[in-house]
Design an enzyme around this catalytic site. Structure first.
Site, PDB file in Angstrom:
ATOM      1  N   ARG A  24       0.818  -1.224   0.000  1.00  0.00           N
ATOM      2  CA  ARG A  24       0.000   0.000   0.000  1.00  0.00           C
ATOM      3  C   ARG A  24       0.853   1.278   0.000  1.00  0.00           C
ATOM      4  NH1 ARG A  24      -5.742  -0.269   0.988  1.00  0.00           N
ATOM      5  NH2 ARG A  24      -6.331  -2.278   0.163  1.00  0.00           N
ATOM      6  N   ARG A  28      -2.780   6.388   0.884  1.00  0.00           N
ATOM      7  CA  ARG A  28      -3.146   7.587   1.663  1.00  0.00           C
ATOM      8  C   ARG A  28      -2.118   8.111   2.643  1.00  0.00           C
ATOM      9  NH1 ARG A  28      -8.561   5.094   3.546  1.00  0.00           N
ATOM     10  NH2 ARG A  28      -7.160   3.359   3.186  1.00  0.00           N
ATOM     11  N   ARG A  37      -6.045  13.000  -4.589  1.00  0.00           N
ATOM     12  CA  ARG A  37      -7.413  12.559  -4.316  1.00  0.00           C
ATOM     13  C   ARG A  37      -8.382  13.724  -4.070  1.00  0.00           C
ATOM     14  NH1 ARG A  37     -10.561  10.330  -3.680  1.00  0.00           N
ATOM     15  NH2 ARG A  37     -10.854   8.952  -1.923  1.00  0.00           N
ATOM     16  N   ASP A  73      -6.507  -2.045  -8.060  1.00  0.00           N
ATOM     17  CA  ASP A  73      -7.165  -2.697  -6.944  1.00  0.00           C
ATOM     18  C   ASP A  73      -7.493  -4.143  -7.297  1.00  0.00           C
ATOM     19  OD1 ASP A  73      -8.343  -1.723  -4.211  1.00  0.00           O
ATOM     20  OD2 ASP A  73      -9.700  -3.230  -5.013  1.00  0.00           O
ATOM     21  N   TYR A 148     -15.694 -10.392  -1.776  1.00  0.00           N
ATOM     22  CA  TYR A 148     -16.109  -9.022  -2.142  1.00  0.00           C
ATOM     23  C   TYR A 148     -17.263  -9.002  -3.141  1.00  0.00           C
ATOM     24  CZ  TYR A 148     -12.581  -6.457   0.431  1.00  0.00           C
ATOM     25  OH  TYR A 148     -11.854  -5.900   1.434  1.00  0.00           O
TER      26      TYR A 148
END
Ligand code: CP3
Length: 339
Positions: A24, A28, A37, A73, A148
């Site tokens: 990751r 963020r 973003r 993703d 998911y």
């Protein structure tokens, strides 16, 4: 032998300093990512090759890891099954319609991967022209992706997924087979476009007992591993709870296994043959410790793993969004300084 630390370590032949990258890393915790973003929605970010390229490159400048991971993703394959995929800000991926019954599984149509996800290949080709390091491509493991497609909310502990696999294992396996086929096409497209390594994320397989893993996770992971290795590309398996399953994961013969932080790497190495690389396994919360503690912890682990030519430094799971960039720089700097 290649001149690259990361690929050499993945081949268990690294005689140089240990390579490091962070799961990751394109996310963020980076102020530059958060600024991007502000201007673009998540859906825009994941579906626009120029933005994928930009996000992939951000950590390369700021923290300078030894490998890049494509900004994308694991849920992108939902598109290849004809499902609608959007990403909601502050929520994450939303798949519609959810897959709830055997009829829903039968109705999933496998699409041409280049037609629905060709833009991912475009981003990879672009990155290959710019990147100073190898590029890691990835996909989700079929069990995790299935969860998911089934669950509205993962916080509920995969209730519907587990209920289904006990009530109707055949239709659940049919779903896993369909996901496996599109995942292999997807990863083959990524390899053709130029990724130099692949990581498979089975992030939710820890909810399965050992007997269930053997039925609902491992056979499908094995198919993807074999497809990647058939192209001569190395493949790393990530699974939450991997420390508990070291022998079983090693039996799948991936090129590398990414471990969480439950066990020291020196113990794990006794269960993982020397031709399989080990990646990990620092606790992501270590990066909230002082700079001094971070440096000391890295140094101790590197001393223990110093003679292991198949070790890649990473966290045991993704970096937490509130981590300070300076702490990550200290972490990576400590690996590089250990030389
Ligand atoms: O930097 C990288 O590692 C590359 C890109 C990457 C993302 N997701 C970008 C992303 C990778 C490898 C993933 C994998 C992924 N996606 C997993 C498996 C890995 C793991 O952490 O266990 C899973 C389970 C997902 C599904 C997913 N995507 C969720 C649950 C969420 C929302 C929650 C969260 O973590 O943010 C996402 C969104 C997502 N994928 C973001 C990023 C950078 C957040 C983006 C944002 O909010 O701006």
């Amino acid at each position: 032998m290649k001149k690259d630390l990361f690929l050499n370590a993945l081949a268990c032949q690294n005689r140089g300093r240990k390579p490091v990258w962070i799961m990751r890393q394109a996310g963020r915790f980076l102020p530059e990512y958060r600024a991007l973003r502000e201007k673009h929605s998540l859906t825009e970010m994941f579906f626009t090759p120029e933005l994928m390229v930009e996000a992939t490159l951000l950590p390369m400048k700021v923290i300078q890891p030894d490998a890049a991971i494509l900004f994308s993703d694991i849920l992108m394959v939902a598109k290849a099954l004809g499902l609608e995929l959007t990403f909601l800000d502050k929520v994450g991926p939303v798949v519609r319609p959810l897959v709830k019954t055997k009829e829903d599984v039968l109705a999933l149509t496998e699409r041409n991967i280049y037609e629905c996800l060709g833009f991912v290949a475009k981003a990879i080709k672009e990155l290959k022209n710019i990147l100073p390091t190898p590029l890691i491509g990835f996909c989700g493991a079929p069990f995790t992706v299935a969860s998911y497609l089934i669950e509205e909310n993962h916080a509920e502990g995969l209730h519907h997924t587990k209920k289904w696999l006990y009530q109707n294992p055949e239709s659940f396996q049919l779903l896993l087979e369909k996901i496996t086929r599109v995942s292999i096409s997807y990863i083959e497209m990524q390899m053709e476009a130029g990724v130099e390594a692949v990581q498979i994320f089975d992030s939710f397989a820890h909810v399965l007992s050992k007997p269930l893993l053997k039925v609902f996770s491992f056979p499908y992971l094995q198919k993807i591993i074999n497809a990647v290795k058939a192209r001569g590309i190395p493949v790393i398996v990530f699974m939450r709870g991997s420390c508990l399953r070291a022998e079983e994961l090693a039996a799948l013969s991936p090129s590398g296994i990414s471990f969480d932080w439950q066990e020291p790497l020196t113990h794990l190495r006794k269960k993982v043959p020397s031709q399989i690389a080990m990646q990990g396994n620092f606790d992501p919360h270590l990066l909230f410790a002082s700079h001094e503690v971070i440096r000391k912890t890295v140094k101790e682990t590197l001393q223990e793993m110093n003679h292991d030519p198949g070790y890649i430094v990473n966290l045991g799971h993704g970096i937490l969004p509130e981590t300070e960039v300076e702490k990550v720089q200290t972490f990576i700097g400590a690996v590089k300084d250990a030389g």
